[in-house]
Design a protein around this motif. Structure first.
Motif, mmCIF file in Angstrom:
data_model
loop_
_atom_site.group_PDB
_atom_site.id
_atom_site.type_symbol
_atom_site.label_atom_id
_atom_site.label_comp_id
_atom_site.label_asym_id
_atom_site.label_seq_id
_atom_site.Cartn_x
_atom_site.Cartn_y
_atom_site.Cartn_z
ATOM 1 N N LEU A 130 13.186 -0.811 -4.423
ATOM 2 C CA LEU A 130 11.902 -1.154 -5.057
ATOM 3 C C LEU A 130 12.025 -1.118 -6.580
ATOM 4 O O LEU A 130 11.525 -1.996 -7.275
ATOM 5 C CB LEU A 130 10.798 -0.209 -4.587
ATOM 6 N N GLU A 131 12.695 -0.099 -7.086
ATOM 7 C CA GLU A 131 12.860 0.017 -8.539
ATOM 8 C C GLU A 131 13.769 -1.091 -9.072
ATOM 9 O O GLU A 131 13.504 -1.677 -10.124
ATOM 10 C CB GLU A 131 13.425 1.392 -8.900
ATOM 11 N N LEU B 90 4.490 5.516 -6.242
ATOM 12 C CA LEU B 90 5.332 5.349 -5.052
ATOM 13 C C LEU B 90 6.768 5.793 -5.338
ATOM 14 O O LEU B 90 7.356 6.533 -4.546
ATOM 15 C CB LEU B 90 5.309 3.897 -4.567
ATOM 16 N N ILE B 91 7.326 5.396 -6.438
ATOM 17 C CA ILE B 91 8.704 5.788 -6.765
ATOM 18 C C ILE B 91 8.795 7.302 -6.957
ATOM 19 O O ILE B 91 9.733 7.945 -6.471
ATOM 20 C CB ILE B 91 9.218 5.045 -8.016
ATOM 21 N N ASP C 295 0.868 -1.172 0.000
ATOM 22 C CA ASP C 295 0.000 0.000 0.000
ATOM 23 C C ASP C 295 0.910 1.228 0.000
ATOM 24 O O ASP C 295 1.615 1.489 0.984
ATOM 25 C CB ASP C 295 -0.894 -0.029 1.237
ATOM 26 N N ASP C 296 0.907 1.975 -1.097
ATOM 27 C CA ASP C 296 1.805 3.129 -1.251
ATOM 28 C C ASP C 296 1.648 4.140 -0.124
ATOM 29 O O ASP C 296 2.634 4.673 0.385
ATOM 30 C CB ASP C 296 1.557 3.834 -2.589
ATOM 31 N N SER D 81 9.570 -4.536 -9.013
ATOM 32 C CA SER D 81 8.186 -4.478 -8.522
ATOM 33 C C SER D 81 7.559 -3.100 -8.745
ATOM 34 O O SER D 81 6.349 -2.970 -8.759
ATOM 35 C CB SER D 81 8.117 -4.857 -7.047
ATOM 36 N N HIS D 82 8.389 -2.091 -8.905
ATOM 37 C CA HIS D 82 7.910 -0.724 -9.141
ATOM 38 C C HIS D 82 8.770 -0.085 -10.224
ATOM 39 O O HIS D 82 9.996 -0.042 -10.093
ATOM 40 C CB HIS D 82 8.001 0.114 -7.867
ATOM 41 N N GLY D 83 8.131 0.413 -11.253
ATOM 42 C CA GLY D 83 8.853 1.104 -12.313
ATOM 43 C C GLY D 83 9.140 2.537 -11.928
ATOM 44 O O GLY D 83 8.591 3.054 -10.951
ATOM 45 N N PRO D 84 9.984 3.219 -12.695
ATOM 46 C CA PRO D 84 10.377 4.590 -12.359
ATOM 47 C C PRO D 84 9.221 5.592 -12.393
ATOM 48 O O PRO D 84 9.308 6.644 -11.777
ATOM 49 C CB PRO D 84 11.433 4.935 -13.400
#
Length: 188
Positions: free
Chosen positions: A146-147, A158-159, A122-123, A151-154
């Motif tokens: 995370l990047e 959230l990033i 959850d961001d 699991s999370h792109g740029p």
């Protein structure tokens, strides 16, 4: 096995069920919480228990039980361990805590592997914990991990939010605090 803590003899006790009986209130944290949230190795040599009541570290059946700080009575969830439920920090709080003090999660390499196994985060909860600690370097490290995990792109929200919180100076994945034992930390 130690003063006011008993186990039945015969079979080895489950380390989390035993850890839940050391003190009240409690929550499993750091690497122990990663394992309970399904993101860390099930076999550990140390169980980290956070509580408002300090206890002396001890070893039983090849497992070390250690008090961990800080005790923050928020985002503690109940997860099943055998026939009962135990308290542990939420996945969002756990990942932020582990990035903050990677030695308590088995180190950066183990943490990087564990991030891939975490459930969807959850961001808002992640950012709330990053902001709670008021450490800009924490935002930079977490964003990088995370990047890097994929699991999370740029361009994910959230990033982008973590990028806004990062410091203007260079940040390394580890710092002096991550080299020290949790027991030497002064708290938050």
């Amino acid at each position: 096995m130690r003063q006011r803590l008993w186990v039945r003899s015969g079979a080895a006790p489950d380390p989390y069920r035993l850890g839940a009986r050391i003190t009240q209130p409690y929550a499993f944290t750091y690497g122990s919480a990663l394992a309970l949230n399904g993101a860390g190795p099930a076999e550990r040599s140390e169980v980290l228990v956070s509580s408002s009541h300090r206890f002396s570290a001890f070893e039983f059946a090849g497992m070390r039980y250690r008090w961990a700080r800080p005790w923050i009575d928020e985002d503690i969830i109940r997860v099943p361990v055998g026939a009962e439920f135990v308290g542990t920090t939420s996945p969002e709080r756990t990942v932020v805590d582990c990035v903050r003090i990677p030695t308590n999660a088995g180190g950066i390499e183990e943490l990087a592997r564990a991030i891939d196994m975490l459930p969807v985060l959850d961001d808002v909860a992640v950012l709330r914990w990053v902001d709670r600690y008021h450490e800009a370097a924490l935002a930079a490290r977490l964003g990088y991990l995370l990047e890097s995990s994929g699991s999370h792109g740029p361009q994910t929200p959230l990033i982008r939010a973590l990028l806004k919180r990062r410091p203007s100076h260079r940040v390394y994945l580890t710092d002096r605090r991550s080299w020290r034992s949790n027991s030497s930390l002064a708290g938050m």
